[in-house]
Scaffold this active site. Structure first.
Site, PDB file in Angstrom:
ATOM      1  N   HIS A 165      -6.628 -23.616   9.692  1.00 30.45           N
ATOM      2  CA  HIS A 165      -7.641 -22.625  10.117  1.00 30.45           C
ATOM      3  C   HIS A 165      -7.010 -21.496  10.941  1.00 30.45           C
ATOM      4  O   HIS A 165      -7.682 -20.883  11.767  1.00 30.45           O
ATOM      5  CB  HIS A 165      -8.773 -23.277  10.942  1.00 30.45           C
ATOM      6  CG  HIS A 165      -9.290 -24.549  10.366  1.00 30.45           C
ATOM      7  ND1 HIS A 165     -10.362 -24.595   9.501  1.00 30.45           N
ATOM      8  CD2 HIS A 165      -8.865 -25.822  10.511  1.00 30.45           C
ATOM      9  CE1 HIS A 165     -10.582 -25.863   9.142  1.00 30.45           C
ATOM     10  NE2 HIS A 165      -9.687 -26.618   9.743  1.00 30.45           N
ATOM     11  N   SER A 286       5.252   4.961  11.806  1.00 30.40           N
ATOM     12  CA  SER A 286       4.000   5.707  11.815  1.00 30.40           C
ATOM     13  C   SER A 286       4.315   7.153  12.159  1.00 30.40           C
ATOM     14  O   SER A 286       5.191   7.427  12.972  1.00 30.40           O
ATOM     15  CB  SER A 286       3.054   5.105  12.859  1.00 30.40           C
ATOM     16  OG  SER A 286       2.129   6.083  13.284  1.00 30.40           O
ATOM     17  N   LYS A 292       5.730   2.211  16.368  1.00 31.75           N
ATOM     18  CA  LYS A 292       5.288   1.289  15.314  1.00 31.75           C
ATOM     19  C   LYS A 292       6.320   1.000  14.239  1.00 31.75           C
ATOM     20  O   LYS A 292       7.127   1.838  13.881  1.00 31.75           O
ATOM     21  CB  LYS A 292       4.024   1.841  14.649  1.00 31.75           C
ATOM     22  CG  LYS A 292       2.843   1.785  15.597  1.00 31.75           C
ATOM     23  CD  LYS A 292       1.544   1.704  14.852  1.00 31.75           C
ATOM     24  CE  LYS A 292       1.341   0.326  14.278  1.00 31.75           C
ATOM     25  NZ  LYS A 292       0.076   0.237  13.557  1.00 31.75           N
ATOM     26  N   ASN A 294       5.723  -0.828  10.613  1.00 29.49           N
ATOM     27  CA  ASN A 294       4.645  -1.416   9.802  1.00 29.49           C
ATOM     28  C   ASN A 294       5.169  -2.209   8.608  1.00 29.49           C
ATOM     29  O   ASN A 294       6.129  -1.789   7.971  1.00 29.49           O
ATOM     30  CB  ASN A 294       3.714  -0.305   9.295  1.00 29.49           C
ATOM     31  CG  ASN A 294       2.975   0.377  10.427  1.00 29.49           C
ATOM     32  OD1 ASN A 294       2.634  -0.263  11.417  1.00 29.49           O
ATOM     33  ND2 ASN A 294       2.750   1.673  10.293  1.00 29.49           N
ATOM     34  N   GLU A 299       2.233  -5.555   2.771  1.00 27.71           N
ATOM     35  CA  GLU A 299       0.844  -5.179   2.477  1.00 27.71           C
ATOM     36  C   GLU A 299       0.677  -4.778   1.017  1.00 27.71           C
ATOM     37  O   GLU A 299      -0.323  -5.113   0.374  1.00 27.71           O
ATOM     38  CB  GLU A 299       0.420  -4.022   3.396  1.00 27.71           C
ATOM     39  CG  GLU A 299       0.292  -4.463   4.842  1.00 27.71           C
ATOM     40  CD  GLU A 299       0.157  -3.289   5.806  1.00 27.71           C
ATOM     41  OE1 GLU A 299      -0.626  -3.417   6.747  1.00 27.71           O
ATOM     42  OE2 GLU A 299       0.836  -2.260   5.619  1.00 27.71           O
ATOM     43  N   GLN A 331      -5.573  -4.354 -29.249  1.00 20.21           N
ATOM     44  CA  GLN A 331      -4.624  -3.309 -28.848  1.00 20.21           C
ATOM     45  C   GLN A 331      -4.646  -3.098 -27.324  1.00 20.21           C
ATOM     46  O   GLN A 331      -3.692  -2.603 -26.740  1.00 20.21           O
ATOM     47  CB  GLN A 331      -4.983  -2.012 -29.573  1.00 20.21           C
ATOM     48  CG  GLN A 331      -4.116  -0.830 -29.229  1.00 20.21           C
ATOM     49  CD  GLN A 331      -4.278   0.297 -30.246  1.00 20.21           C
ATOM     50  OE1 GLN A 331      -3.790   0.200 -31.358  1.00 20.21           O
ATOM     51  NE2 GLN A 331      -4.992   1.337 -29.868  1.00 20.21           N
ATOM     52  N   LYS A 334      -1.864  -4.660 -24.283  1.00 23.58           N
ATOM     53  CA  LYS A 334      -0.534  -4.272 -23.809  1.00 23.58           C
ATOM     54  C   LYS A 334      -0.522  -3.659 -22.417  1.00 23.58           C
ATOM     55  O   LYS A 334       0.303  -4.031 -21.580  1.00 23.58           O
ATOM     56  CB  LYS A 334       0.107  -3.321 -24.813  1.00 23.58           C
ATOM     57  CG  LYS A 334       0.500  -4.035 -26.076  1.00 23.58           C
ATOM     58  CD  LYS A 334       0.804  -3.071 -27.183  1.00 23.58           C
ATOM     59  CE  LYS A 334       0.418  -3.662 -28.524  1.00 23.58           C
ATOM     60  NZ  LYS A 334      -1.041  -3.855 -28.713  1.00 23.58           N
TER      61      LYS A 334
HETATM   62  N1  ARG Z   1      -1.476  -0.669 -32.553  1.00 18.28           N
HETATM   63  C1  ARG Z   1      -2.055  -1.854 -33.058  1.00 18.28           C
HETATM   64  C2  ARG Z   1      -2.207  -2.876 -31.919  1.00 18.28           C
HETATM   65  O1  ARG Z   1      -1.596  -2.693 -30.938  1.00 18.28           O
HETATM   66  C3  ARG Z   1      -1.206  -2.439 -34.139  1.00 18.28           C
HETATM   67  C4  ARG Z   1      -1.936  -3.315 -35.110  1.00 18.28           C
HETATM   68  C5  ARG Z   1      -2.848  -2.518 -35.940  1.00 18.28           C
HETATM   69  N2  ARG Z   1      -3.455  -3.326 -36.967  1.00 18.28           N
HETATM   70  C6  ARG Z   1      -4.497  -2.905 -37.658  1.00 18.28           C
HETATM   71  N3  ARG Z   1      -4.973  -3.733 -38.532  1.00 18.28           N
HETATM   72  N4  ARG Z   1      -5.078  -1.780 -37.411  1.00 18.28           N
HETATM   73  O2  ARG Z   1      -2.938  -3.823 -31.995  1.00 18.28           O
END
Ligand code: ARG
Length: 466
Positions: A165, A286, A292, A294, A299, A331, A334
């Site tokens: 605690h 600071s 200071k 920091n 953080e 898509q 990513k």
């Molecule tokens: N740029 C697409 C992705 O990142 C690639 C795959 C596209 N496939 C399709 N059937 N349109 O998912």
């Protein structure tokens, strides 16, 4: 048209049935080249392995394969030299590279996409990327663990207050506290290794979703690309983003550990606690208050956890309603992974630097360890062991001793023998042996306990692994 920049034309890769090109908004929402260009090296490697296999199986000629390989090598150098022109009209990294290949080598380029689809292509590229990122993460965690092991070794005897605690609970050693983080990051590293094992299957050859009628050899491409084996179900292969979700889950748990550590560093480095001093390299000043220093890096590590956890939730949410197999929703996988990976790398690197550099203020830790009646449990245990009291009664008697010390404004060890005997006549001067914080920590020799002897054993165990 070959460079895909003609406004009115339909897409050269899939535009056969289209009379006109996409609207500007369609192009904007559809394109992923802005972020998936990061996959260029994986895409080229995948295409080379695929072309080699196609040639080996007699699906394309050796000559075409040589042209393809040569062209792909040229593209690789162009991208690395920064001279490659990425085009949004060509949507993504796969089509950008293929279009450039066509410009470079002509018709042979069109044979590369035999027996594959962008669906298995992107699954391959992304999986290769995530696998490499995990391998990098594994190395970074090993460095962080090594930094902690060094600090633990130097501080196996350094007494500090242990908290529950955030209230002083019992004395522990700083070495023991460091080893708690070794356990946490060790688990993260084990999760990373397990995930690498899990995802070590090659997607290429699953094609759009159903596999292909061409006599391809998926084992050959799997081997060439460093995978253990090919995936076993083509529908799952193009639908699956578990490898990305696993990366993000591991990243989130690891970031959560880093964030807890960051929080402790923030607390410990306050003048009020003063347990540690951060190096100049990992702190800031600071602009108005000259005194200071920091803990900005800590953080920011704490804050990056928000982004990383957010990425996990974002991708889980993208995936949760998708029917099999591929949908364009995927898509969106990513950017989440790229962002989380970048944040996690920075966070681990910053933490490793902070841990390596930090100055441990043993005197401050020792002083704090003795305050807050941190050896009360030791007194209770002594009463059980030496005066034969049941633990519950010993707990009560100790509570009375704490109340008296509080009234007198002193520590338990500062009470006189008479004071203690007035509370319980069974108490003898031997009790003072356990009231010191050093005696307290030295006594906790249970497996995994805070005694310096035990902590040293745990350090040795971790040193024997890597
Ligand atoms: N740029 C697409 C992705 O990142 C690639 C795959 C596209 N496939 C399709 N059937 N349109 O998912």
């Amino acid at each position: 048209m070959a460079d895909g920049t003609d406004q009115k034309s339909s897409n050269q890769m899939w535009g056969g049935r289209f009379a006109s090109g996409p609207s500007a908004i369609m192009e904007e929402i559809n394109a992923s080249i802005g972020f998936d260009k990061k996959l260029y090296a994986q895409d080229i490697r995948g295409s080379m392995a695929h072309a080699a296999m196609l040639a080996e199986k007699g699906i394309i000629s050796q000559e075409d394969k040589d042209k393809i390989t040569h062209g792909l090598n040229t593209i690789l150098s162009e991208i690395e030299a920064g001279t490659f022109e990425f085009s949004r009209k060509l949507e993504d990294i796969h089509m950008n590279i293929e279009a450039r290949l066509a410009t470079l080598i002509g018709t042979a380029a069109g044979r590369l996409h035999t027996a594959r689809s962008r669906n298995d292509q992107v699954a391959l590229d992304f999986r290769l990327w995530v696998k490499e990122e995990l391998q990098k993460t594994e190395g970074m965690l090993t460095a962080l663990i090594a930094a902690f092991l060094d600090r633990a070794e130097e501080n196996a005897d350094t007494v500090m207050p242990g908290f529950t605690h955030l209230q002083t609970a019992q004395p522990v050693t700083f070495g023991h506290h460091c080893m708690a983080y070794v356990e946490m990051f060790g688990r993260d590293r084990a999760r990373v290794r397990h995930a690498i094992e899990h995802m070590d299957e090659s997607p290429i050859g699953a094609a759009a979703l159903a596999g292909t009628g061409y006599p391809i050899d998926r084992h050959m491409t799997a081997k060439a690309l460093g995978f253990r084996e090919p995936t076993r179900n083509s529908i799952d292969t193009v639908s699956d983003r578990d490898f990305a979700l696993e990366f993000l889950s591991i990243a989130s748990i690891c970031a959560t550990h880093l964030s807890r550590l960051a929080e402790e560093i923030v607390i410990w480095s306050t003048p009020q606690f003063g347990f540690i001093r951060l190096s100049d390299a990992f702190s800031t000043g600071s602009s108005i208050m000259p005194q200071k220093k920091n803990p900005d890096a800590a953080e920011l590590v704490r804050a990056k956890t928000g982004r990383i956890n957010g990425s996990l939730i974002a991708l889980l949410t993208v995936m949760k309603g998708l029917p099999l197999a591929y949908s364009k929703d995927m898509q969106e996988d990513k950017e989440q992974v790229f962002d989380a990976a970048e944040s996690l790398e920075l966070a681990i690197a910053a933490m490793t630097g902070m841990i390596r550099d930090l100055e441990v203020r043993k005197d401050r830790m020792r002083a704090a360890a003795g305050s807050g009646y941190s050896t009360a449990t030791d007194l209770a245990d002594w009463l059980v062991r030496e005066a034969g009291l049941p633990f519950r009664d010993a707990h009560h008697v100790t509570g009375n001793a704490v109340a008296l010390a509080e009234k007198k404004g002193c520590d338990l060890a500062d009470l006189s023998l008479e004071d203690l005997q007035a509370i319980h006549p069974g108490i003898t001067k031997g009790v003072f042996d356990v009231l010191s914080v050093e005696a307290s920590v030295a006594s906790r020799t249970s497996f995994g306990g805070t005694a310096p002897s035990e902590v040293k054993k745990q350090i040795a165990w971790w040193r024997g692994r890597n």
